[in-house]
Design a protein around this motif. Structure first.
Motif, PDB file in Angstrom:
ATOM      1  N   HIS A   1      14.797  -0.842   4.014  1.00 15.66           N
ATOM      2  CA  HIS A   1      14.430  -0.570   5.413  1.00 15.66           C
ATOM      3  C   HIS A   1      13.781  -1.793   6.059  1.00 15.66           C
ATOM      4  N   GLY A   2      14.298  -2.971   5.720  1.00  9.63           N
ATOM      5  CA  GLY A   2      13.913  -4.174   6.441  1.00  9.63           C
ATOM      6  C   GLY A   2      12.837  -5.022   5.815  1.00  9.63           C
ATOM      7  N   PHE A   3      12.126  -4.525   4.811  1.00 10.45           N
ATOM      8  CA  PHE A   3      11.085  -5.328   4.174  1.00 10.45           C
ATOM      9  C   PHE A   3      11.680  -6.203   3.083  1.00 10.45           C
ATOM     10  N   ASP A   4      11.058  -7.365   2.846  1.00 12.11           N
ATOM     11  CA  ASP A   4      11.536  -8.311   1.830  1.00 12.11           C
ATOM     12  C   ASP A   4      10.749  -8.191   0.526  1.00 12.11           C
ATOM     13  N   TYR A   5       9.590  -7.550   0.585  1.00  9.09           N
ATOM     14  CA  TYR A   5       8.724  -7.468  -0.592  1.00  9.09           C
ATOM     15  C   TYR A   5       7.913  -6.184  -0.480  1.00  9.09           C
ATOM     16  N   PHE A   6       7.673  -5.536  -1.622  1.00  4.03           N
ATOM     17  CA  PHE A   6       6.892  -4.292  -1.609  1.00  4.03           C
ATOM     18  C   PHE A   6       6.018  -4.206  -2.841  1.00  4.03           C
ATOM     19  N   TYR A   7       4.768  -3.811  -2.609  1.00  4.94           N
ATOM     20  CA  TYR A   7       3.869  -3.449  -3.712  1.00  4.94           C
ATOM     21  C   TYR A   7       3.042  -2.267  -3.237  1.00  4.94           C
ATOM     22  N   GLY A   8       3.117  -1.153  -3.955  1.00  3.32           N
ATOM     23  CA  GLY A   8       2.312  -0.011  -3.543  1.00  3.32           C
ATOM     24  C   GLY A   8       2.856   1.305  -4.051  1.00  3.32           C
TER      25      GLY A   8
ATOM     26  N   GLY B   1       0.819  -1.207   0.000  1.00  6.22           N
ATOM     27  CA  GLY B   1       0.000   0.000   0.000  1.00  6.22           C
ATOM     28  C   GLY B   1       0.849   1.252   0.000  1.00  6.22           C
ATOM     29  N   LYS B   2       0.377   2.258   0.738  1.00  4.42           N
ATOM     30  CA  LYS B   2       1.022   3.578   0.721  1.00  4.42           C
ATOM     31  C   LYS B   2       2.265   3.582   1.607  1.00  4.42           C
ATOM     32  N   TRP B   3       3.420   3.834   1.006  1.00  4.73           N
ATOM     33  CA  TRP B   3       4.689   3.889   1.747  1.00  4.73           C
ATOM     34  C   TRP B   3       4.922   5.307   2.266  1.00  4.73           C
ATOM     35  N   HIS B   4       4.808   6.311   1.380  1.00  3.21           N
ATOM     36  CA  HIS B   4       4.819   7.726   1.774  1.00  3.21           C
ATOM     37  C   HIS B   4       6.182   8.197   2.291  1.00  3.21           C
ATOM     38  N   MET B   5       7.241   7.422   2.078  1.00  4.65           N
ATOM     39  CA  MET B   5       8.569   7.813   2.573  1.00  4.65           C
ATOM     40  C   MET B   5       9.517   8.188   1.430  1.00  4.65           C
ATOM     41  N   GLY B   6       9.002   8.136   0.185  1.00  9.30           N
ATOM     42  CA  GLY B   6       9.852   8.498  -0.932  1.00  9.30           C
ATOM     43  C   GLY B   6      10.724   7.351  -1.403  1.00  9.30           C
ATOM     44  N   VAL B   7      11.626   7.664  -2.357  1.00 12.77           N
ATOM     45  CA  VAL B   7      12.443   6.622  -2.974  1.00 12.77           C
ATOM     46  C   VAL B   7      13.933   6.960  -2.941  1.00 12.77           C
ATOM     47  N   ASN B   8      14.321   8.072  -3.576  1.00 14.37           N
ATOM     48  CA  ASN B   8      15.737   8.308  -3.855  1.00 14.37           C
ATOM     49  C   ASN B   8      16.348   9.446  -3.029  1.00 14.37           C
TER      50      ASN B   8
ATOM     51  N   PHE C   1       2.236  -5.859   6.292  1.00 12.62           N
ATOM     52  CA  PHE C   1       1.813  -4.494   6.618  1.00 12.62           C
ATOM     53  C   PHE C   1       1.018  -3.963   5.435  1.00 12.62           C
ATOM     54  N   VAL C   2      -0.295  -3.770   5.632  1.00 17.99           N
ATOM     55  CA  VAL C   2      -1.172  -3.269   4.576  1.00 17.99           C
ATOM     56  C   VAL C   2      -1.555  -1.832   4.928  1.00 17.99           C
ATOM     57  N   SER C   3      -1.064  -0.895   4.136  1.00 17.50           N
ATOM     58  CA  SER C   3      -1.383   0.521   4.339  1.00 17.50           C
ATOM     59  C   SER C   3      -2.365   0.927   3.250  1.00 17.50           C
ATOM     60  N   LEU C   4      -3.645   0.869   3.593  1.00 15.43           N
ATOM     61  CA  LEU C   4      -4.711   1.066   2.605  1.00 15.43           C
ATOM     62  C   LEU C   4      -4.729   2.503   2.075  1.00 15.43           C
ATOM     63  N   LEU C   5      -5.137   2.640   0.807  1.00 15.28           N
ATOM     64  CA  LEU C   5      -5.312   3.969   0.230  1.00 15.28           C
ATOM     65  C   LEU C   5      -6.694   4.533   0.545  1.00 15.28           C
ATOM     66  N   HIS C   6      -7.545   3.715   1.158  1.00 13.36           N
ATOM     67  CA  HIS C   6      -8.921   4.147   1.442  1.00 13.36           C
ATOM     68  C   HIS C   6      -9.000   5.116   2.621  1.00 13.36           C
ATOM     69  N   VAL C   7     -10.172   5.720   2.754  1.00 12.43           N
ATOM     70  CA  VAL C   7     -10.486   6.813   3.688  1.00 12.43           C
ATOM     71  C   VAL C   7      -9.375   7.869   3.692  1.00 12.43           C
ATOM     72  N   HIS C   8      -8.876   8.164   2.515  1.00 15.29           N
ATOM     73  CA  HIS C   8      -7.882   9.213   2.294  1.00 15.29           C
ATOM     74  C   HIS C   8      -8.274   9.901   0.991  1.00 15.29           C
TER      75      HIS C   8
END
Length: 446
Positions: free
Chosen positions: A22-29, A1-8, A151-158
């Motif tokens: 930052h410690g995660f093994d897989y990311f989609y979002g 979901g929403k990471w919101h911490m940027g990339v580069n 960790f699921v960071s939903l895009l909903h109610v935003h």
């Protein structure tokens, strides 16, 4: 979901802020955040005040150039063409800086990634819900035979409230209500998968929100950002309860009894030490940790939160401090700064779009505004030395806690400075040949 911490950080491919670094093994979002610009139907919201400043200076420079050109041609102003040309170039650079930073937001910022690869640029909001849900479900199925952290960071109610056609009109509370209904359905689907894979009694689930309702979010007469009940304030306000008080819902049927209600102040910072304990690890001992494990509180081995003080910031500015007085159980809150509401009695900053953290948009209080949250959770009646015999004692104790807290802080660079908010082409994630950054995962597979 929403990471919101940027990339580069320094180059387009260093991915220093990426979840996999930052410690995660897989990311989609989304590596960035969800903005109105992503949908293009509501007012732009990205650094709105900065946009307005850029556009104001651009207009001033253009006006100055036109004035000088007319004055020069009419022989009214003895100014050299070289100066006019330099000023015009300056105005052009200002305009390019403004438009590249904010005019292409949908294409620069509204992107989806899988691990280090961009899958959609710009993202297709109509498919986002199904994509996120499918990714989360397949992750659970893929890892069902071993311990996992999802960790699921939903895009909903935003805002913007992305709601599929199936759920539009489902609620009696407008588009926001529809969005809540769809989020509830998504969470239900995930719980169903946990149950189906026979993981129900061995899976610790924590559901929460990152902040209270966004009061200033409106489209016409429709409120798009939720409602905070009796609590004052909302999103972006560093101290008022409406901005920081959110529900925390825990499910672990094999361990925790159902229907238990815990009315103790905890923090989202507690998730990290809780997860570490569940995984059999130990939190780092070389720094001060702001969170505490929730397990003793949830299991009933402790009756009170381990947080004696909670410090509530707006950006880098300390706005309020909560003191959970252990001997009496009373919860006090001292406000050192509060936002200036617009209009004054509205409880929100409608004039600015969201409340600022500093400057003329806040009021500083010395002595601080003090509330007894145990008796006055809506923060309607500030106490004083005349109405509260312990006022001076409480204020002194909280001030001492602030001094101790500040000794534990490590200075960091200001992430939200004007320079860091300006678009930098050398950092721009791009799935094609820059600046032609358009791609869709389905088309790539085809």
């Amino acid at each position: 979901g929403k990471w919101h911490m940027g990339v580069n950080c320094k180059t387009r491919h260093d991915h220093c802020h990426h979840p996999l670094n930052h410690g995660f093994d897989y990311f989609y979002g989304m590596p960035f955040t969800l903005l109105n610009e992503c949908q293009g139907t509501d007012d732009p919201e990205l650094a709105k005040s900065l946009q307005d400043t850029y556009w104001f200076y651009t207009q001033m420079i253009i006006f100055a150039v036109f004035t000088l050109v007319i004055g020069k041609l009419a022989n009214l102003l003895p100014v050299k063409w070289k100066i006019i040309i330099c000023l015009a170039i300056c105005g052009l650079l200002h305009f390019i800086s403004w438009f590249s930073s904010y005019g292409f937001t949908k294409y620069w910022n509204c992107i989806l990634m899988r691990n280090h690869d961009i899958t959609e640029q710009p993202m297709n909001l109509q498919k986002t819900t199904s994509n996120m849900l499918k990714e989360a479900i397949t992750f659970i199925e893929r890892n069902r035979h071993r311990p996992f952290l999802l960790f699921v960071s939903l895009l909903h109610v935003h805002t913007p409230l992305i709601t599929t056609e199936k759920f539009q009109g489902r609620s009696r509370h407008g588009l926001y209500g529809d969005n809540v209904e769809e989020m509830d359905w998504m969470v239900g689907r995930l719980l169903d998968v946990i149950d189906k894979e026979d993981l129900k009694n061995t899976t610790f689930i924590y559901f929460a929100s990152d902040h209270g309702g966004f009061l200033e979010a409106h489209r016409g007469n429709s409120q798009l950002g939720g409602w905070n009940g009796i609590y004052k304030g909302g999103k972006g306000m560093g101290g008022w309860e409406g901005g920081i008080r959110v529900p925390g819902i825990v499910r672990w049927p094999g361990v925790l009894p159902a229907g238990t209600v815990i009315d103790e102040p905890t923090s989202l910072m507690d998730i990290y030490p809780t997860v570490v304990q569940l995984a059999g690890g130990a939190v780092p001992q070389d720094r001060v940790m702001d969170g505490h494990t929730l397990l003793p509180l949830l299991l009933g081995t402790e009756q009170h939160s381990r947080h004696e003080f909670l410090f509530h910031y707006c950006g880098v500015f300390l706005h309020a401090v909560r003191w959970h007085q252990k001997d009496s159980g009373t919860i006090w809150k001292a406000h050192y700064a509060t936002p200036v509401f617009q209009p004054e009695a509205s409880g929100a900053c409608f004039g600015r779009g969201i409340c600022p953290c500093f400057g003329d948009g806040v009021t500083h209080h010395d002595p601080p505004l003090l509330f007894n949250l145990s008796q006055d959770p809506s923060e309607a009646n500030p106490l004083s030395a005349d109405t509260e015999p312990l006022f001076d004692t409480i204020v002194r104790r909280i001030r001492r806690a602030v001094e101790e807290h500040r000794k534990t802080l490590t200075p960091v660079p200001q992430q939200l400075s004007p320079y860091n908010n300006i678009w930098k082409p050398w950092l721009q994630p791009c799935c094609g040949t820059f600046p032609f950054c358009w791609c869709c995962e389905v088309n790539n597979k085809a």
